[in-house]
Design a protein around this motif. Structure first.
Motif, PDB file in Angstrom:
ATOM      1  N   ALA A 249      11.561  32.599  88.304  1.00 27.25           N
ATOM      2  CA  ALA A 249      10.541  32.130  89.244  1.00 27.25           C
ATOM      3  C   ALA A 249       9.145  32.532  88.780  1.00 27.25           C
ATOM      4  N   LEU A 250       9.022  33.729  88.204  1.00 25.72           N
ATOM      5  CA  LEU A 250       7.724  34.137  87.674  1.00 25.72           C
ATOM      6  C   LEU A 250       7.310  33.250  86.510  1.00 25.72           C
ATOM      7  N   MET A 251       8.214  33.014  85.588  1.00 32.98           N
ATOM      8  CA  MET A 251       7.867  32.196  84.423  1.00 32.98           C
ATOM      9  C   MET A 251       7.571  30.751  84.807  1.00 32.98           C
ATOM     10  N   ALA A 252       8.154  30.285  85.898  1.00 31.47           N
ATOM     11  CA  ALA A 252       7.832  28.941  86.384  1.00 31.47           C
ATOM     12  C   ALA A 252       6.362  28.840  86.774  1.00 31.47           C
ATOM     13  N   ASN A 258       6.050  21.580  80.123  1.00 32.44           N
ATOM     14  CA  ASN A 258       6.706  21.201  78.871  1.00 32.44           C
ATOM     15  C   ASN A 258       7.277  22.404  78.130  1.00 32.44           C
ATOM     16  N   ARG A 259       6.850  23.628  78.543  1.00 34.02           N
ATOM     17  CA  ARG A 259       7.419  24.831  77.949  1.00 34.02           C
ATOM     18  C   ARG A 259       8.432  25.489  78.873  1.00 34.02           C
ATOM     19  N   GLY A 261      10.624  24.090  81.034  1.00 34.70           N
ATOM     20  CA  GLY A 261      11.937  23.447  81.027  1.00 34.70           C
ATOM     21  C   GLY A 261      12.828  23.959  79.919  1.00 34.70           C
ATOM     22  N   PRO A 262      12.378  23.932  78.663  1.00 34.06           N
ATOM     23  CA  PRO A 262      13.197  24.478  77.571  1.00 34.06           C
ATOM     24  C   PRO A 262      13.474  25.974  77.732  1.00 34.06           C
ATOM     25  N   TRP A 263      12.473  26.720  78.232  1.00 33.46           N
ATOM     26  CA  TRP A 263      12.702  28.155  78.426  1.00 33.46           C
ATOM     27  C   TRP A 263      13.814  28.375  79.448  1.00 33.46           C
ATOM     28  N   LEU A 264      13.783  27.659  80.573  1.00 24.54           N
ATOM     29  CA  LEU A 264      14.796  27.828  81.605  1.00 24.54           C
ATOM     30  C   LEU A 264      16.175  27.411  81.091  1.00 24.54           C
ATOM     31  N   ASP A 265      16.233  26.332  80.352  1.00 29.20           N
ATOM     32  CA  ASP A 265      17.518  25.887  79.806  1.00 29.20           C
ATOM     33  C   ASP A 265      18.127  26.946  78.898  1.00 29.20           C
ATOM     34  N   ALA A 266      17.279  27.636  78.159  1.00 29.70           N
ATOM     35  CA  ALA A 266      17.781  28.670  77.255  1.00 29.70           C
ATOM     36  C   ALA A 266      18.127  29.955  78.003  1.00 29.70           C
ATOM     37  N   THR A 308      10.097  22.731  90.363  1.00 29.53           N
ATOM     38  CA  THR A 308       9.693  22.414  88.996  1.00 29.53           C
ATOM     39  C   THR A 308      10.325  21.129  88.487  1.00 29.53           C
ATOM     40  N   PHE A 309      11.299  20.595  89.228  1.00 28.23           N
ATOM     41  CA  PHE A 309      11.971  19.363  88.818  1.00 28.23           C
ATOM     42  C   PHE A 309      11.507  18.196  89.679  1.00 28.23           C
ATOM     43  N   GLY A 310      11.536  17.006  89.125  1.00 27.77           N
ATOM     44  CA  GLY A 310      11.137  15.816  89.854  1.00 27.77           C
ATOM     45  C   GLY A 310      12.078  15.515  91.010  1.00 27.77           C
ATOM     46  N   PRO A 311      11.620  14.734  92.001  1.00 30.30           N
ATOM     47  CA  PRO A 311      12.438  14.482  93.195  1.00 30.30           C
ATOM     48  C   PRO A 311      13.740  13.755  92.911  1.00 30.30           C
TER      49      PRO A 311
END
Length: 362
Positions: A249-252, A258-259, A261-266, A308-311
């Motif tokens: 949540a902090l990193m969000a 654009n950074r 999304g990939p960070w969360l996936d990893a 952080t994600f689209g509806p």
């Protein structure tokens, strides 16, 4: 009907609706009054009290109210501070609430300049460097930020009174962060990500650009390269924070989309996966009841991540569903009749409900 009977009646009524999955997950006027009642009940209650107090001599064997005339209630210093934040927030968002006059009286009393001066003097004494670091620090800055961003005469008065303490703690944070080589990844008070999140609100509101830069630098250094967070290891038996979700949540907040999304996936692949609410076996136990706070703080973090994600992204709806399950597991138990949870859980519930309103409506 006395206050305790009223609060217990509310708890039972909400619990009954929760069994049918009907718990209201919006911050209604009635809920605001109930949350305020919990904070007001202990704002002037000195005992029981858990002091974080290193005594420099026999003369410092003092009562909580003598040591901390502003924040002596609600069992411990940090709970008193965030209880005051909740009262300010509720008064700001619900100015006509039934308990508005009582809230103003408590804030006038406890945020008086002479009381804040004693709090500042306490921090300036020897052996105080780690007092309430960083959980209590972060909540004090959150309270200061709330007052700074509220354009009302009474808020400006309380803000001016509190500012010397906010200045003192912001300076301590700025001094401490460069020295903290490693983050604290725990599910209780010292969690580094949780503290940075609240302190960032103050850094932006003050504004305090040096504190903001320090927060951004530490967060990126500590968390920017994290991979495969051990969410499956959570929760610990006394957690009220999720180390993995607080970090996410902090990193969000800090990373561009654009950074992030990939960070969360990893970091948390497959989130929310099979994340389920924690079971609270004994709400009279001061550590086990932490797990109610965990459910509420997990829900808040999940709502923040959903935003952080689209509806139309299925991950958004999955995160909201998981958050709703966590919220409904513990929201009915704020007024359990046990001071162990009643003195602090409503603050976590308020932040959770506000995050839900933002997270699913934008």
């Amino acid at each position: 009907m006395d206050g305790r009977a009223w609060m217990l009646g509310w708890a039972l009524a909400v619990s009954a609706s929760a069994s049918a999955q009907e718990t209201d997950l919006s911050l209604t006027a009635a809920a605001a009054d109930r949350f305020a009642a919990l904070a007001l009940k202990c704002a002037r209650q000195e005992y029981p009290n858990k002091l974080d107090h290193v005594m420099n001599g026999a003369g410092e064997v003092q009562s909580p109210k003598v040591l901390h005339p502003a924040f002596y209630g609600c069992f411990d210093w940090h709970s008193s501070v965030h209880g005051h934040w909740m009262l300010v927030r509720l008064l700001r968002t619900h100015p006509d609430m039934a308990k508005a006059a009582e809230i103003r009286a408590v804030l006038d009393e406890n945020l008086a300049p002479e009381r804040i001066a004693v709090e500042v003097a306490y921090l300036d004494q020897p052996n105080r460097r780690s007092f309430e670091r960083t959980y209590g620090w972060a909540w004090l800055l959150k309270l200061a930020a709330e007052l700074k961003t509220w354009d009302a005469p009474e808020a400006r008065r309380w803000s001016a009174a509190l500012q010397p303490l906010a200045d003192r703690i912001a300076a301590a944070y700025r001094d401490f962060l460069p020295k903290q080589t490693y983050p604290i990844r725990t599910g209780v008070h010292p969690n580094s990500a949780f503290g940075l999140d609240l302190a960032l609100d103050y850094a932006k509101a003050a504004p305090d650009p040096r504190l903001e830069v320090a927060i951004l630098e530490r967060a990126q250094t500590w968390f920017g390269r994290d991979r495969r967070g051990p969410l499956a290891w959570e929760p610990g038996g006394e957690d009220f924070l999720s180390p993995c979700l607080e970090e996410a949540a902090l990193m969000a907040r800090l990373l561009p989309g654009n950074r992030f999304g990939p960070w969360l996936d990893a970091f948390l692949p497959g989130l929310p996966g099979t994340l389920v609410p924690a079971v609270v076996s004994d709400r009279t136990d001061p550590k086990i009841v932490h797990l109610d706070g965990l459910n509420l703080s997990r829900a808040r973090a999940l709502y923040d991540l959903a935003r952080t994600f689209g509806p139309r992204d299925p991950r958004r709806s999955a995160l909201v569903r998981a958050a709703d399950r966590h919220a409904r597991a513990s929201l009915p138990h704020l007024a359990s009749g046990s001071y162990e949870g009643e003195h602090w859980l409503a603050t976590f519930a308020l932040r959770m409900l506000e995050a839900r309103g933002t997270g699913i409506n934008r």
